[in-house]
Design an enzyme around this catalytic site. Structure first.
Site, PDB file in Angstrom:
ATOM      1  N   HIS A 255       0.842  -1.207   0.000  1.00 18.45           N
ATOM      2  CA  HIS A 255       0.000   0.000   0.000  1.00 18.45           C
ATOM      3  C   HIS A 255       0.872   1.249   0.000  1.00 18.45           C
ATOM      4  O   HIS A 255       0.583   2.227   0.697  1.00 18.45           O
ATOM      5  CB  HIS A 255      -0.938   0.006   1.215  1.00 18.45           C
ATOM      6  CG  HIS A 255      -2.059  -0.996   1.106  1.00 18.45           C
ATOM      7  ND1 HIS A 255      -3.207  -0.749   0.382  1.00 18.45           N
ATOM      8  CD2 HIS A 255      -2.191  -2.252   1.596  1.00 18.45           C
ATOM      9  CE1 HIS A 255      -4.006  -1.814   0.456  1.00 18.45           C
ATOM     10  NE2 HIS A 255      -3.406  -2.739   1.180  1.00 18.45           N
ATOM     11  N   ASP A 319      -0.042  -4.536   5.968  1.00 18.43           N
ATOM     12  CA  ASP A 319      -1.093  -5.410   5.439  1.00 18.43           C
ATOM     13  C   ASP A 319      -0.935  -5.633   3.940  1.00 18.43           C
ATOM     14  O   ASP A 319      -0.361  -4.798   3.228  1.00 18.43           O
ATOM     15  CB  ASP A 319      -2.478  -4.806   5.712  1.00 18.43           C
ATOM     16  CG  ASP A 319      -2.611  -3.407   5.132  1.00 18.43           C
ATOM     17  OD1 ASP A 319      -1.634  -2.638   5.203  1.00 18.43           O
ATOM     18  OD2 ASP A 319      -3.683  -3.079   4.590  1.00 18.43           O
ATOM     19  N   GLU A 320      -1.465  -6.756   3.486  1.00 16.57           N
ATOM     20  CA  GLU A 320      -1.712  -7.050   2.072  1.00 16.57           C
ATOM     21  C   GLU A 320      -0.517  -6.774   1.157  1.00 16.57           C
ATOM     22  O   GLU A 320      -0.668  -6.147   0.108  1.00 16.57           O
ATOM     23  CB  GLU A 320      -2.925  -6.239   1.574  1.00 16.57           C
ATOM     24  CG  GLU A 320      -4.201  -6.614   2.272  1.00 16.57           C
ATOM     25  CD  GLU A 320      -5.419  -5.899   1.688  1.00 16.57           C
ATOM     26  OE1 GLU A 320      -6.340  -6.603   1.262  1.00 16.57           O
ATOM     27  OE2 GLU A 320      -5.427  -4.655   1.670  1.00 16.57           O
ATOM     28  N   VAL A 321       0.643  -7.233   1.566  1.00 14.44           N
ATOM     29  CA  VAL A 321       1.805  -7.088   0.686  1.00 14.44           C
ATOM     30  C   VAL A 321       1.643  -8.099  -0.450  1.00 14.44           C
ATOM     31  O   VAL A 321       1.442  -9.289  -0.193  1.00 14.44           O
ATOM     32  CB  VAL A 321       3.107  -7.361   1.462  1.00 14.44           C
ATOM     33  CG1 VAL A 321       4.306  -7.254   0.526  1.00 14.44           C
ATOM     34  CG2 VAL A 321       3.234  -6.390   2.618  1.00 14.44           C
ATOM     35  N   GLU A 371      -0.940  -9.145   9.545  1.00 15.99           N
ATOM     36  CA  GLU A 371       0.057  -9.819   8.696  1.00 15.99           C
ATOM     37  C   GLU A 371       1.454  -9.774   9.300  1.00 15.99           C
ATOM     38  O   GLU A 371       2.298 -10.608   8.981  1.00 15.99           O
ATOM     39  CB  GLU A 371       0.114  -9.172   7.302  1.00 15.99           C
ATOM     40  CG  GLU A 371      -1.062  -9.507   6.405  1.00 15.99           C
ATOM     41  CD  GLU A 371      -2.185  -8.500   6.486  1.00 15.99           C
ATOM     42  OE1 GLU A 371      -2.343  -7.870   7.543  1.00 15.99           O
ATOM     43  OE2 GLU A 371      -2.919  -8.359   5.488  1.00 15.99           O
TER      44      GLU A 371
END
Ligand code: ACM
Length: 684
Positions: A255, A319-321, A371
């Protein structure tokens, strides 16, 4: 006589018991409900401005008392804030604060207070200014109109929060929120005793704080929409004055397109040339954790931001790599091989540990989304659980402090009752030992803003936020959903006096859609029967684009329809109680007739044209409801085939259009299911 007195005693005992619980029938509109409350008979007349006698406290208490008097005046429409050249003439109000509190508000400071109201006056005591702030909010919520003027019921309240971390996250990267929007919502947070505003300050769409150390972030990665450092200081002071900490989040290593637009050399693979504008911008690489420059820039930016934001916690996102960028980058792969790093999670942990050292160098605790959880993290790390409550329990089991956000995502458009049922110590956390459970320090509602502008923000937060605030403050035993909705409605009405816009924004946005030609009540009938689609379903029909206007009916309506809840309950009642049927018939008739009246206006405006199928479905629903009601009234059986056809029609009516769906269908479903059925297939 004695019998009557006995009955009266029982009545009083029942009344007092009821008043001490948030059960229906009592009329205290407190939200969140206090830990301990005893209601006495009688009330204090608010016959003038309270005569405040203050001992102790700090400047926050002085400011809060000034706001209290001003708020009292606004809420009652009575000039309690004007002296007219005389000293105050109202009831005595003793405020005693034992200590000044910490210079930087900290997690776990004592927030308790004791509030007593009796005919002789009001007494509010607390060990810390935070308790005084909370007690003043409770007092404002107690004020009622009595037969002869404003009154405060006699009560004894001993109150303290169940959890010390009661937060709201607002994403100011997808849609930038001006200071005024944040400040009015901080006022709302204070009213419901929330104490952490977590700002998601950077994402692929923009970096929202002025950086003097790395001005490229401001120049190239903000779109001109950012908070100056002076504004951030103003916001922090505003929040502190109201007992609210501000926790900043700068999301890395994923992000992070905004960082890469300013510093392309930090990218894993080719860097995007521009900020993300829409779902179609799919090139979103993470930072390169193998590049020493990455840590140099992070050190500069985080060093600057950690000085700007005084809170002890600093959120690094995590988050959300998207691992594909690391897996497909030969340079990254070679580095991982040379350093014996087996996979993307291990690489992220390597990155997180290096970033944690930077965070700790400036004296802060690192916080991150779930995460980042790994047993190698230092034990002062804080984990924000969002992908499911399992990560909350796992973090607590591993000895990390943790807060729950899974179940509190306001952007998913669930009901207040849905969020109210989510308890940080429920689900998998219920199996933890008491020591492990002590690591669960609270929760945070999350408001992501892909589809939220400042105009819409309050209407996304407040129809649910009071319920979450209560879950995090009040005893776990406070679970009566009907009472919650009753008090939430009053809360939302009262928050308007603080300048919050949840109710007014629906009205003004519906007005925009109705324009100057369409009768507003016709649009209101449709608007009250629908809700935005839930979860991530909006993305399936409307591609997210930051430049897209958010001015449609789906943007105007609240996430939850109070009308639907009421009509659906009315239908259930009407099955057992014929006297409720005329009222239900009125609703069905209104839906049935609305489409023919609305139809001539629908295609005249692009803001309405997509509503045509919804309006037709609502009319069909009204017709189905009327037919079923007639059959039930006349005890007239229908064939199983006909019933199946009706149920199929109902299913079709439930299909979403224009990112909304009709939510009054349960009212008709209850009737269809109760319709008498013939045993043969001939009767109609
Ligand atoms: C998140 O919702 N990506 C934390």
């Amino acid at each position: 006589m004695s019998v009557l007195r006995g009955i009266r005693k029982i009545e009083i005992a029942l009344f007092l018991l009821c008043a001490a619980l948030p059960c229906s029938g009592q009329q205290l509109n407190l939200m969140p409900w206090p830990a301990h409350i005893a209601r006495q008979q009688g009330s204090l007349a608010l016959n003038g401005t309270p005569r405040i006698l203050l001992t102790g406290g700090d400047e926050r208490v002085h400011h809060a008392l000034k706001r209290f008097i001003r708020q009292l005046a606004v809420q009652t429409g009575t000039p309690f804030d004007r002296s007219f050249g005389k000293p105050p003439q109202g009831p005595l109000f003793a405020v005693q604060c034992a200590g000044p509190g910490l210079k930087v508000q900290a997690l776990g400071e004592d927030e308790s207070y004791h509030l007593s109201v009796s005919q002789t006056g009001i007494k509010l005591t607390a060990p810390n200014p935070l308790g005084i702030l909370h007690g003043l909010q409770t007092l404002l919520q107690l004020v009622q109109a009595g037969p002869n003027g404003w009154i405060i019921p006699d009560v004894q309240i001993d109150d303290a929060p169940r959890f010390p971390w009661r937060g709201l996250m607002i994403d100011v990267s997808r849609h930038f929120m001006p200071l005024s929007a944040l400040e009015r919502n901080i006022d709302g947070m204070a009213a419901v005793k929330l104490n952490v505003l977590h700002l998601h300050l950077s994402d692929d769409e923009g970096f929202r704080v002025q950086s003097k150390k790395c001005p490229r972030l401001t120049e190239f990665a903000s779109d001109g929409l950012y908070y100056t450092q002076a504004q951030i200081r103003q916001l922090i002071a505003y929040a502190r004055d109201r007992g609210i900490r501000i926790v900043p989040e700068f999301d890395v290593p994923g992000h992070a397109v905004s960082w890469l637009v300013a510093y392309p050399k930090l990218s894993s693979g080719p860097a995007p040339a521009t900020l993300v504008r829409s779902e179609h911008d799919t090139l979103r690489p993470p930072l390169d954790p193998t590049n020493p420059e990455t840590y140099k820039i992070i050190n500069k930016v985080f060093g600057e931001m950690e000085k700007l934001f005084p809170d002890a916690y600093f959120h690094i996102g995590g988050d959300e790599v998207d691992a594909k960028y690391w897996n497909n980058d030969p340079k990254v792969q070679a580095w991982m091989h040379a350093h014996n790093i087996a996979n993307a999670h291990a690489l992220q942990t390597y990155f997180t540990l290096r970033v944690q050292k930077i965070v700790a160098k400036h004296g802060k605790h690192m916080e991150g989304w779930d995460e980042i959880l790994d047993s190698k993290l230092p034990k002062d790390s804080l984990i924000q659980s969002w992908r499911g409550a399992d990560s909350l329990a796992n973090s607590a089991r591993l000895g990390y402090k943790t807060v729950l956000s899974a179940g509190y995502y306001l952007d998913l458009m669930h009901s207040a009752a849905y969020h109210y049922a989510v308890d940080p110590l429920g689900g998998p956390s219920a199996t933890l030992t008491p020591t492990e459970q002590a690591n669960i320090i609270g929760g945070e509602a999350c408001q992501w803003t892909e589809y939220v502008t400042p105009e819409i923000l309050d209407n996304r937060l407040w129809p649910r936020l009071g319920a979450i605030a209560e879950r995090l403050w009040s005893p776990a035993s406070v679970t009566d959903v009907n009472s919650m909705y009753r008090r939430l409605t009053v809360l939302n009405r009262n928050l308007q006096w603080l300048g919050l816009q949840q109710n007014i924004s629906t009205r003004t946005m519906l007005g925009r859609i109705a324009g100057d030609d369409m009768p507003l009540p016709l649009l209101v009938t449709l608007a009250q029967a629908v809700e935005p689609v839930k979860d991530y379903n909006r993305e399936t029909t409307q591609v997210y684009d930051v430049e897209q206007p958010l001015n449609q009916l789906v943007d105007a309506i609240p996430p939850e329809s109070n009308t639907a809840r009421e009509v659906n309950a009315l239908a259930r009642r009407a099955l057992l109680d014929p006297s409720a049927r005329p009222e239900l018939r009125k609703w069905f008739t209104r839906w049935s007739n609305n489409d023919a009246q609305i139809e001539p206006y629908m295609s005249k405006s692009f803001l309405r044209v997509r509503l045509i199928p919804l309006s037709q479905q609502l009319a069909a629903l009204g017709d189905l409801g009327l037919a079923a009601l007639n059959n039930i009234q006349a005890d007239r059986p229908i064939s199983p085939e006909k019933k199946q056809k009706e149920l199929d029609m109902l299913k079709a009516i439930e299909a979403p259009h224009a990112e909304m769906f009709i939510v009054v269908t349960p009212s008709v479903r209850s009737l269809l299911e109760a319709e008498p059925v013939t045993s043969s297939t001939t009767a109609q």
